[in-house]
Design a protein around this motif. Sequence first.
Motif, PDB file in Angstrom:
ATOM      1  N   THR A   1     -13.128 -36.325  42.242  1.00  0.00           N
ATOM      2  CA  THR A   1     -12.043 -37.135  42.792  1.00  0.00           C
ATOM      3  C   THR A   1     -12.456 -38.606  42.889  1.00  0.00           C
ATOM      4  O   THR A   1     -11.683 -39.509  42.545  1.00  0.00           O
ATOM      5  CB  THR A   1     -11.644 -36.609  44.180  1.00  0.00           C
ATOM      6  OG1 THR A   1     -11.255 -35.239  44.076  1.00  0.00           O
ATOM      7  CG2 THR A   1     -10.497 -37.422  44.752  1.00  0.00           C
ATOM      8  N   ALA A   2     -13.677 -38.823  43.339  1.00  0.00           N
ATOM      9  CA  ALA A   2     -14.161 -40.209  43.453  1.00  0.00           C
ATOM     10  C   ALA A   2     -14.250 -40.879  42.082  1.00  0.00           C
ATOM     11  O   ALA A   2     -13.897 -42.056  41.930  1.00  0.00           O
ATOM     12  CB  ALA A   2     -15.534 -40.227  44.132  1.00  0.00           C
TER      13      ALA A   2
ATOM     14  N   GLN B   1     -12.374 -40.155  39.432  1.00  0.00           N
ATOM     15  CA  GLN B   1     -11.011 -40.446  38.996  1.00  0.00           C
ATOM     16  C   GLN B   1     -10.463 -41.688  39.699  1.00  0.00           C
ATOM     17  O   GLN B   1      -9.824 -42.540  39.067  1.00  0.00           O
ATOM     18  CB  GLN B   1     -10.108 -39.244  39.260  1.00  0.00           C
ATOM     19  CG  GLN B   1     -10.397 -38.049  38.363  1.00  0.00           C
ATOM     20  CD  GLN B   1      -9.526 -36.859  38.680  1.00  0.00           C
ATOM     21  OE1 GLN B   1      -8.830 -36.834  39.712  1.00  0.00           O
ATOM     22  NE2 GLN B   1      -9.541 -35.857  37.830  1.00  0.00           N
ATOM     23  N   GLU B   2     -10.682 -41.782  41.005  1.00  0.00           N
ATOM     24  CA  GLU B   2     -10.212 -42.952  41.745  1.00  0.00           C
ATOM     25  C   GLU B   2     -10.898 -44.223  41.247  1.00  0.00           C
ATOM     26  O   GLU B   2     -10.259 -45.278  41.106  1.00  0.00           O
ATOM     27  CB  GLU B   2     -10.464 -42.756  43.236  1.00  0.00           C
ATOM     28  CG  GLU B   2      -9.606 -41.653  43.868  1.00  0.00           C
ATOM     29  CD  GLU B   2      -9.941 -41.445  45.335  1.00  0.00           C
ATOM     30  OE1 GLU B   2     -10.929 -42.050  45.814  1.00  0.00           O
ATOM     31  OE2 GLU B   2      -9.212 -40.676  45.999  1.00  0.00           O
TER      32      GLU B   2
ATOM     33  N   HIS C   1      -9.354 -45.196  37.936  1.00  0.00           N
ATOM     34  CA  HIS C   1      -8.038 -45.805  38.140  1.00  0.00           C
ATOM     35  C   HIS C   1      -8.176 -47.243  38.648  1.00  0.00           C
ATOM     36  O   HIS C   1      -7.470 -48.148  38.180  1.00  0.00           O
ATOM     37  CB  HIS C   1      -7.243 -44.954  39.118  1.00  0.00           C
ATOM     38  CG  HIS C   1      -5.839 -45.434  39.331  1.00  0.00           C
ATOM     39  ND1 HIS C   1      -4.893 -45.455  38.331  1.00  0.00           N
ATOM     40  CD2 HIS C   1      -5.216 -45.918  40.445  1.00  0.00           C
ATOM     41  CE1 HIS C   1      -3.758 -45.934  38.800  1.00  0.00           C
ATOM     42  NE2 HIS C   1      -3.927 -46.215  40.072  1.00  0.00           N
ATOM     43  N   CYS C   2      -9.084 -47.443  39.592  1.00  0.00           N
ATOM     44  CA  CYS C   2      -9.277 -48.796  40.129  1.00  0.00           C
ATOM     45  C   CYS C   2      -9.793 -49.749  39.050  1.00  0.00           C
ATOM     46  O   CYS C   2      -9.354 -50.902  38.970  1.00  0.00           O
ATOM     47  CB  CYS C   2     -10.261 -48.746  41.300  1.00  0.00           C
ATOM     48  SG  CYS C   2      -9.606 -47.940  42.779  1.00  0.00           S
TER      49      CYS C   2
ATOM     50  N   PRO D   1      -3.967 -39.335  35.786  1.00  0.00           N
ATOM     51  CA  PRO D   1      -4.060 -40.646  36.444  1.00  0.00           C
ATOM     52  C   PRO D   1      -4.534 -41.711  35.468  1.00  0.00           C
ATOM     53  O   PRO D   1      -5.428 -41.488  34.651  1.00  0.00           O
ATOM     54  CB  PRO D   1      -5.096 -40.405  37.554  1.00  0.00           C
ATOM     55  CG  PRO D   1      -5.028 -38.940  37.826  1.00  0.00           C
ATOM     56  CD  PRO D   1      -4.726 -38.292  36.504  1.00  0.00           C
TER      57      PRO D   1
END
Length: 512
Positions: free
Chosen positions: A99-100, A102-103, A106-107, A437
Amino acid sequence: MAFVCALSNEVPETPVVSPVSGSVFEKRLIEKYIQENGPKDPINGERLELKQLIELKPASFLKSKAPTHTSIPAILKSLQDEWDATMLYSFTMKQQLQTALQELSHCLYQHDAACRVVARLSTELSKAREALAILKPQQAEQRNGANGMNGDEQDKEQAGISNLNEVLGISVEIKMKLHETAALLTQGRKAKAKIIPPSLASLEDVMNYQMVASLTGLHSPSSPGIMCLDVQNEWIVTGGNDKMVSIYDQASKTIVTSLKGHTKKVMNVACLQDEKLVVSGSMDSTARVWHVPTSRCIQTINAHKMAITGLSVHPTKDYLLLSSLDEHWSFVDLESGAIYARVRGDDGESEPGMAITSAKFHPDGLIFATGTFGADVKVWDVKEQQNVATFTGHGGTVVAVDFSENGYYLATAADDASVKLWDLRKLKNFKTIQMEPGFKITDVVFDFSGSYLALAGSDVRVYACKSWSEVSIFGEHTATATGVRFGNDARWIASTSMDRSCKIYSVQETQL
């Protein structure tokens, strides 16, 4: 006798150590042994007094295991429980890591996009300042000379300004024409809906489509990027970052013409091959109607004050729908450029600043849909110029809308990496196609039969409309795809991209 804990539910007494043999005993048992056998060590037989025994006291921070851990099965169960807990913790940590990641991805994508926007705006600002520096001396010369513009040119300029503000209204005759056209189209569509065209590309054909052509010479390499696309019969029409409109003929494999006249990038195009016309909308706030055989602009439409974001030709081919960043949509005569309606897109219900990002006529021509920066999709009645339905649910700017030829479905794409399908009969969302994402979507379109749906963005994807399952993915573009269209009977697919290319996909043997 060596000390051994009894396998019982009782807590063992304090253990003691014999200083003679160094062995550990249970206090109760060693005392009983000395009373019965005399003061001697049971291990080596040397003399051992009770007072010589040394008690063992565990540290206060240590806690002995429960009596159940004295059996082998209990110990194995305890070890299994600890192993399960360790594995669960490891799995949870891996999930959190994914999850980290992917985030973070995205950032980073958002940061890169923001840097690109800032760089582009800085470039445009520099160009604007240079143009202003050149323009100011020219204006001064015109004021000093008092003859910089003749009377005819002044009249044309004043007429253009008044044309922007003049709205004629939709007459009864136009409304009757719209109604009659819609009745004929509805009747014809119901008859066609029961019959699948025999020449329509099969699902297996579309699954086997490959890139059969890559057109890279449609626009100037000095201003790379194709911004929009439309297809009709054998014509592929593209609008570019180079402010030009290019027309490519599939039959002859040649560029028919390149149309010059816009002063900023072309964001929308519509093809009317049967009428030998092409319509384009630009960031320069104008829409232009081009006569292809003569490569001439026959009409410049000044219906808006800001960039044109949506363009759709009415089924009668007599009228044009435009949307703009000035928060308005307009209904315009294609031949004369007369403005019959110009309506604010928020209908007075939302806060100012809700620019319209896309617009498309329904196949019947009585209603149309618009997308907004505020993530709403609005459906409008052309004749009454009223918002008749509003669809909410997207989490970002709506970038593209399109109606299925069956007249019942509306597809909308947004910056939230999703495509939503809306049922116009029930006025609700019945399917959402969610991308991964960071996936960017720029265009969405149905084929003419309503059997397939395609989207363009980070790549080009095709879906079957009955199952809404993914059929094909085309990743040949090296930059974001900006447009996608189906050829006749979905026998081929065209897509454009910021990599300055237009790619065509079909079965390898097909001769386009």
